[in-house]
Design a protein around this motif. Structure first.
Motif, PDB file in Angstrom:
ATOM      1  N   GLU A 142       0.820  -1.207   0.000  1.00 42.05           N
ATOM      2  CA  GLU A 142       0.000   0.000   0.000  1.00 42.05           C
ATOM      3  C   GLU A 142       0.854   1.257   0.000  1.00 42.05           C
ATOM      4  O   GLU A 142       1.974   1.265   0.509  1.00 42.05           O
ATOM      5  CB  GLU A 142      -0.934   0.010   1.216  1.00 42.05           C
ATOM      6  CG  GLU A 142      -1.953  -1.113   1.237  1.00 42.05           C
ATOM      7  CD  GLU A 142      -2.989  -0.941   2.334  1.00 42.05           C
ATOM      8  OE1 GLU A 142      -3.346   0.217   2.646  1.00 42.05           O
ATOM      9  OE2 GLU A 142      -3.454  -1.965   2.874  1.00 42.05           O
ATOM     10  N   SER A 143       0.293   2.297  -0.588  1.00 43.76           N
ATOM     11  CA  SER A 143       0.910   3.617  -0.580  1.00 43.76           C
ATOM     12  C   SER A 143      -0.184   4.650  -0.779  1.00 43.76           C
ATOM     13  O   SER A 143      -1.052   4.470  -1.644  1.00 43.76           O
ATOM     14  CB  SER A 143       1.971   3.739  -1.681  1.00 43.76           C
ATOM     15  OG  SER A 143       2.577   5.026  -1.661  1.00 43.76           O
ATOM     16  N   LYS A 147      -3.844   0.364  -2.954  1.00 42.20           N
ATOM     17  CA  LYS A 147      -3.223  -0.955  -2.948  1.00 42.20           C
ATOM     18  C   LYS A 147      -2.621  -1.291  -4.313  1.00 42.20           C
ATOM     19  O   LYS A 147      -3.155  -0.894  -5.354  1.00 42.20           O
ATOM     20  CB  LYS A 147      -4.250  -2.017  -2.554  1.00 42.20           C
ATOM     21  CG  LYS A 147      -4.772  -1.867  -1.133  1.00 42.20           C
ATOM     22  CD  LYS A 147      -5.772  -2.963  -0.791  1.00 42.20           C
ATOM     23  CE  LYS A 147      -6.265  -2.827   0.636  1.00 42.20           C
ATOM     24  NZ  LYS A 147      -7.234  -3.893   0.986  1.00 42.20           N
ATOM     25  N   GLU A 206      -4.565   0.350  -7.663  1.00 41.24           N
ATOM     26  CA  GLU A 206      -5.682   1.238  -7.385  1.00 41.24           C
ATOM     27  C   GLU A 206      -5.281   2.671  -7.717  1.00 41.24           C
ATOM     28  O   GLU A 206      -4.113   3.051  -7.591  1.00 41.24           O
ATOM     29  CB  GLU A 206      -6.100   1.155  -5.913  1.00 41.24           C
ATOM     30  CG  GLU A 206      -6.869  -0.103  -5.568  1.00 41.24           C
ATOM     31  CD  GLU A 206      -7.427  -0.063  -4.159  1.00 41.24           C
ATOM     32  OE1 GLU A 206      -8.519  -0.603  -3.937  1.00 41.24           O
ATOM     33  OE2 GLU A 206      -6.751   0.498  -3.273  1.00 41.24           O
TER      34      GLU A 206
END
Length: 230
Positions: A142-143, A147, A206
């Protein structure tokens, strides 16, 4: 890992049109390749997907798959190729005044690489809402609340190759107009998926939907792969 937008000849391109506000989803497929493309699975683009994220509103999922062999040729890919010389690009064209100009307004560049321990990782640049992100393959990371994943998964593309071959054959004799129901066994037998139990390499990410659309009611997306110029 430092992706560059420079690349050699483009190997594959796929496109789809999305009405984001209507929560539409699109996929485009490219299988049964020429011998040249089939011989380079790392750059052999298979499908492009885009759909609303099932894990939260305001997020959209994009994906590029590559390296999967088409039926009936048998190959079950077990490992991600991790080819650092291939650039994967997800192009985004936003509608302006009811029209598209077929020129990307934004691009997501993805590229694989290895660290000093030989471990493979993936880097994506230009992700709407996240910018540049990087992480290990075969795991979700994640960032910026979004995701990301890159690795081998069961090919999500569905296609009945036997039914298609039967449909083509049903046009072969003079006077025949094709038999869709009979070729695909509609209502008489379970559906056949020629890509079942076949793996494919995937880059899944995402995006922040408002950043993705930038106010546009519709977007057009496509994917390309190319080998990095030396």
């Amino acid at each position: 890992m430092s992706p560059s937008p420079r690349h050699g000849g483009i190997r594959r391109a796929l496109a789809g049109l999305v009405v984001v506000a209507a929560s539409a989803s699109v996929m485009s497929a490219d299988h049964a390749e020429s011998p040249g493309a089939d011989a380079d699975p790392s750059a052999d683009l298979a499908d492009v997907f885009i759909f609303p994220s099932p894990t939260g509103s305001g997020r959209t999922v994009g994906a590029i798959t590559f390296g999967g062999r088409s039926a009936p040729r048998s190959r079950i890919d077990g490992n991600l190729s991790c080819d650092g010389n291939v650039l994967y690009t997800f192009h985004i064209d936003r509608e302006v005044n009811g029209a598209f100009d077929n020129v990307p307004d934004a691009e997501i560049h993805a590229r694989f690489g290895r660290n000093t321990r030989g471990e493979c990782g993936v880097q994506l640049q230009g992700v709407p809402g996240a910018g540049t992100v990087a992480g290990p393959v075969e795991t979700v990371f994640e960032s910026a609340g979004l995701k990301f994943f890159a690795g081998v998964r069961n090919d999500p593309f569905f296609f009945d190759a036997e039914g298609y071959a039967a449909l083509v054959a049903s046009f072969a004799a003079p006077g025949q107009s094709g038999d869709v129901a009979g070729a695909f066994r509609v209502g008489t037998a379970p559906r056949r998926d020629s890509f079942a139990n076949r793996n494919v390499s995937a880059i899944v990410f995402e995006m922040d939907t408002p950043a993705l659309t930038a106010g546009s009611p519709r977007i057009r997306v496509w994917g390309t792969t190319g080998r990095i110029a030396g």
